[in-house]
Design an enzyme around this catalytic site. Structure first.
Site, PDB file in Angstrom:
ATOM      1  CG  ASP A 130      -1.768   1.214   1.381  1.00 48.38           C
ATOM      2  OD1 ASP A 130      -1.618   2.154   0.572  1.00 48.38           O
ATOM      3  OD2 ASP A 130      -2.601   1.244   2.313  1.00 48.38           O
ATOM      4  CE  LYS A 154      -1.026  11.012 -11.454  1.00 49.73           C
ATOM      5  NZ  LYS A 154      -0.057   9.954 -11.075  1.00 49.73           N
ATOM      6  CB  SER A 206      -1.088  12.801 -15.409  1.00 50.47           C
ATOM      7  OG  SER A 206      -2.198  12.953 -16.283  1.00 50.47           O
ATOM      8  CE1 TYR A 240      -4.692  11.047 -11.685  1.00 49.14           C
ATOM      9  CE2 TYR A 240      -5.060  12.539 -13.520  1.00 49.14           C
ATOM     10  CZ  TYR A 240      -4.446  11.421 -12.986  1.00 49.14           C
ATOM     11  OH  TYR A 240      -3.579  10.681 -13.766  1.00 49.14           O
TER      12      TYR A 240
END
Length: 247
Positions: free
Chosen positions: A57, A155, A138, A151
């Site tokens: 994890d 990134k 990303s 999100y």
């Protein structure tokens, strides 16, 4: 055999981009630890490439420390290469409608994990005065898409972290780079799009000049270069593998 004799950890390698990177590294001679929260998926990829499976994890400090210890035992030292690939997103939503639990999960997996793996592995790389770290960021961190706001932010954080790490670790012979993929055929694709229909796919693809999604093979090829000795003068780079999405 550009990674002959090298060792590597790839997180989130039980599927998608991580699996593509693990396969490419193994094909080029590296011994690869396949880390994934899905132990069965990690074991399947590890068996395929002759690697080592590790259930991890990446947002949990003791779990990451255990992965690092397992790698040191298996490899006899810290890995030559660390790829922080594990990542999650939230479903498309207006920023104020994303739940606190989803926000925490995205930052835990996409940001905190980079800190945790650095804490566990960087000291050994510094002591050895060599190493390559690759963070899978990303295009969302460069050219954000609406309704993927937190999100996008995670990134963008990863890209800045990559540059900060590169500057700090350069004197110790450790290189740190990032890849910025556009969305690809991975388990996260449906989450990015909200739902997977031909119409939504067509609309999504229309924003990518080369007209296709990125693939695990695309990522594996780019990761191979940045983590190989061929890129020995490359650090602090966030390379777009996006078919022109960020132009």
């Amino acid at each position: 055999m550009r990674l002959a004799g090298k060792t590597a950890i790839v997180t989130g390698a039980g599927s998608g981009f991580g699996a593509g990177i693990a396969r490419r590294f193994a094909a080029e001679g590296a011994r690869v630890m396949v880390g994934d929260i899905n132990e069965a998926a990690a074991e399947a990829i590890a068996a395929e490439i002759g690697g080592i499976a590790c259930a991890v994890d990446v947002g949990d400090g003791p779990s990451v420390a255990q992965m690092a210890a397992q790698a040191r035992t298996a490899f006899g030292d810290v890995p030559d290469i660390l790829v922080n690939n594990a990542g999650v997103t939230h479903l498309p939503a207006f920023m104020e409608d994303v739940s606190e639990a989803d926000f925490d999960r995205v930052l835990r997996v996409n940001a905190k994990s980079v800190y945790l793996t650095a804490r566990a592995i960087v000291p050994g790389m510094k002591s050895r005065r060599s190493g390559a770290i690759l963070n899978i960021a990303s295009t969302a961190g460069v050219s954000p898409r609406p309704r993927l706001n937190w999100y996008n932010a995670s990134k963008g954080w990863m890209i800045t972290a990559t540059r900060a790490m590169a500057v700090e670790l350069a004197p110790f012979g450790v290189r740190v780079n990032a890849l910025n993929p556009v969305a690809g055929e991975t388990p996260l694709l449906k989450s990015f799009m909200g739902e997977d229909t031909p119409e939504i796919r067509a609309r999504f693809l229309s924003t990518i000049p080369l007209g296709r999604f990125s693939t695990p093979e695309d990522m594996g090829n780019a990761a191979l270069f940045l983590c190989s000795d061929e890129a020995s003068m490359v650090t602090g780079v966030a390379m777009e593998v996006d078919g022109g999405r960020c132009i």
